[in-house]
Design an enzyme around this catalytic site. Structure first.
Site, PDB file in Angstrom:
ATOM      1  CG  ASP A 108       2.871   6.168   2.608  1.00 34.51           C
ATOM      2  OD1 ASP A 108       1.951   5.410   2.961  1.00 34.51           O
ATOM      3  OD2 ASP A 108       3.892   6.365   3.288  1.00 34.51           O
ATOM      4  CE1 TYR A 124       8.010   0.834  -2.052  1.00 38.33           C
ATOM      5  CE2 TYR A 124       8.836  -1.118  -0.910  1.00 38.33           C
ATOM      6  CZ  TYR A 124       7.790  -0.285  -1.268  1.00 38.33           C
ATOM      7  OH  TYR A 124       6.513  -0.572  -0.837  1.00 38.33           O
ATOM      8  NE  ARG A 129       8.358   9.590   2.166  1.00 35.32           N
ATOM      9  CZ  ARG A 129       7.213  10.174   2.496  1.00 35.32           C
ATOM     10  NH1 ARG A 129       6.072   9.502   2.435  1.00 35.32           N
ATOM     11  NH2 ARG A 129       7.211  11.435   2.887  1.00 35.32           N
ATOM     12  NE  ARG A 183      -3.592  -2.308   2.622  1.00 39.76           N
ATOM     13  CZ  ARG A 183      -4.330  -2.601   3.695  1.00 39.76           C
ATOM     14  NH1 ARG A 183      -4.191  -1.870   4.802  1.00 39.76           N
ATOM     15  NH2 ARG A 183      -5.185  -3.611   3.672  1.00 39.76           N
TER      16      ARG A 183
END
Length: 249
Positions: A52, A111, A198, A50
């Site tokens: 952001d 990622y 992040r 999911r």
């Protein structure tokens, strides 16, 4: 009910994240609306992650159950036709067994974080990269990233709103490379905590700017304290680029 695996690409900028939310545009909402427009079904799709608000994807994976056994190419083309005005596209569609699950069958996620490292601001890549004007020391960032590899308690790099049962994760890859005017950070793990990538990226940029020493990353990690984390990087530069599954699926 036939189950289909969808590989999705999307620009996260216009959306309030992947997960459906009442009154807000989301990637999930766009795909589900396209399914309804295609075959009249009201469905709930499941995704590998999911993402952001503002986070992009080039290899998100989801699955959807349909009432009819459609050819996979028909499903892909129909969904794309109904999303032509959206920043979401189906790159691939495959029929899968009904016990296969986009999230729970996944064995790894990858990622990419893109940093544009030059004085001039981005025009063509605006909203797609994090613009850092001062030169970054890539070697120092990699030295800092090396402390994150392995099985650790990542509480320091875990968002306070994270719903994961445990802060312990195993980070398989943390790689920092210079690619032209960009610095790319690649992270691979079976799964991640909320905003872990992040948080790690923002901390490693502090190393790259010389504000932190590489060893400070280990000190922050060992603290198991969210307040020990560096600034959290913006969503703009983050991409879910791939999800791994067992061979043959």
């Amino acid at each position: 009910m036939p189950r289909y695996r969808l590989t999705l690409e999307y620009d996260g900028g216009p959306y309030a994240g992947f997960q459906a939310q009442d009154g807000l545009p989301t990637v999930q909402g766009v795909v589900e609306a396209a399914v309804t427009a295609f075959c009249g079904q009201t469905v709930r799709i499941a995704a590998a992650g999911r993402t952001d608000s503002g986070v992009h994807a080039t290899g998100q994976v989801a699955h959807v159950d349909l009432d009819r056994d459609w050819p996979a190419a028909t499903v892909m083309n129909a969904l794309n036709a109904h999303m032509v005005k959206e920043g979401v596209a189906v790159l691939d569609c495959q029929a899968v067994p009904d016990d296969w699950h986009a999230r729970f069958s996944a064995t790894g996620r990858r990622y990419l974080y893109r940093i544009l490292n030059r004085p001039g601001r981005p025009a063509l890549e605006r909203g797609k990269v994090w613009h850092v004007r001062r030169p970054l020391d890539v070697a120092a960032m990699q030295a800092g990233a090396d402390h994150l590899i392995g099985h650790h308690d990542f509480t320091t790099f875990r968002d306070l709103a994270c719903q994961s049962k445990s802060p312990e994760k195993t980070l398989d890859i943390a790689r920092v490379t210079a690619v032209g005017q960009e610095v790319h950070l690649v992270f691979e793990a079976r799964s991640f905590l909320h905003r872990q990538v992040r948080s790690m990226t923002g901390t490693l940029v502090e190393v790259g700017l010389g504000r932190w020493a590489p060893e400070d990353v280990k000190t922050a990690l060992d603290a198991r304290d969210r307040t020990a984390c560096g600034p959290v990087s913006p969503a703009d530069g983050l991409y879910l680029t791939g999800v791994a599954y067992d061979a043959g699926v």
